[in-house]
Design an enzyme around this catalytic site. Structure first.
Site, short mmCIF file in Angstrom:
data_model
loop_
_atom_site.label_atom_id
_atom_site.label_comp_id
_atom_site.label_asym_id
_atom_site.label_seq_id
_atom_site.Cartn_x
_atom_site.Cartn_y
_atom_site.Cartn_z
N LYS A 1 7.85 5.86 -2.03
CA LYS A 1 8.86 7.09 -1.74
C LYS A 1 9.12 7.83 -3.00
O LYS A 1 9.22 7.40 -4.23
CB LYS A 1 10.20 6.40 -1.53
CG LYS A 1 11.12 7.31 -0.65
CD LYS A 1 12.15 6.49 -0.13
CE LYS A 1 13.31 7.10 0.70
NZ LYS A 1 14.63 6.48 0.96
C1 E4P Z 1 16.51 7.73 3.37
O1 E4P Z 1 15.40 7.37 3.26
C2 E4P Z 1 17.64 7.62 2.45
O2 E4P Z 1 17.60 6.32 2.25
C3 E4P Z 1 18.87 7.69 3.43
O3 E4P Z 1 18.80 8.12 4.51
C4 E4P Z 1 20.15 8.38 2.55
O4 E4P Z 1 21.25 8.24 3.41
P1 E4P Z 1 22.68 8.71 2.93
O5 E4P Z 1 23.19 9.95 2.79
O6 E4P Z 1 23.67 7.94 3.86
O7 E4P Z 1 22.70 7.87 1.46
#
Ligand code: E4P
Length: 216
Positions: free
Chosen positions: A83
């Site tokens: 990522k």
């Molecule tokens: C995506 O890969 C992120 O981990 C995640 O969806 C972030 O979400 P949040 O806005 O609830 O922190």
């Protein structure tokens, strides 16, 4: 549409995997910070539970550092997806990694041009954060429509991974639009299967089963 779970909790991941509908996992540094123990060990344990893609985020901010970290993360298991944040350095890292055939997930996408650039850099997945956009009165689902249209227009292979989901309805909308993946927090994953009329209907059926038992 594929269902990923958005958590680093082994208990929650196991619970979702037991449902038999889990296609992958996404994590991020904030989700890892909620857990105890070493991140590498957590990734290793997640990969034992799930065969599908498991996103592990780099913490370096420069291109070389990201690529170096990716090499270490990839050794954890074959299903680790690297990522990478949507930055200029991140785009360079995506290009390098995609040339090497490494699966990547470009994270923190908030507009359609960022998603187009991630795809041009060869990202396997692009993660637009719908909930965080809605939080600031943006329109997360309109962004998903834009990205899906652009990817279709140019035959881009990058998969749209709808992230920052807060509500079951967002999963429905993402599926209607044709996004490839929704990464779903554990609470929303549980909510997806429920409806008040299902509960009422089941309670009525069970009451009638009891009535029939008393008939004989
Ligand atoms: C995506 O890969 C992120 O981990 C995640 O969806 C972030 O979400 P949040 O806005 O609830 O922190």
């Amino acid at each position: 549409m594929k269902f990923f779970i958005d958590t680093a909790s082994l208990t929650e991941i196991q619970e979702a995997a037991d449902l038999g509908l889990l296609d992958g996992v996404t994590t991020n540094p904030s989700l890892l910070a909620k857990e105890t123990g070493d991140s590498m060990e957590i990734f290793r344990e997640i990969c034992k539970i799930v065969d599908g893609p498991v996103s592990a985020e780099v913490t370096a901010l420069d291109h070389e550092g990201m690529v170096r970290e990716a090499e270490i993360l990839r050794k954890i298991a074959d299903n680790i997806v690297i990522k990478i944040p949507m930055t200029l350095e991140g785009l360079k890292a995506l290009k390098t990694l995609s040339r090497e055939g490494v699966e990547t997930n470009c994270t923190l996408i908030f507009n359609a041009t960022q998603a187009l650039m991630a795809a041009k850099a060869g990202a396997t997945y692009a993660s637009p954060f719908v909930g965080r956009l809605d939080d600031i009165s943006g329109n997360g689902m309109y962004l998903i429509e834009q990205i899906c249209t652009i990817y279709r227009n140019y035959g881009l292979d990058t998969q749209v991974l709808v992230a920052s989901i807060r509500l079951p309805e967002q999963v429905t909308q993402a599926a209607m639009i044709g996004a490839h993946v929704s990464t779903i927090p554990p609470k929303v994953m549980r909510q997806l299967a429920s409806h008040p009329l299902t509960d009422i209907g089941l309670a009525t059926f069970m009451a009638d089963v009891e009535k029939m038992k008393n008939r004989t």
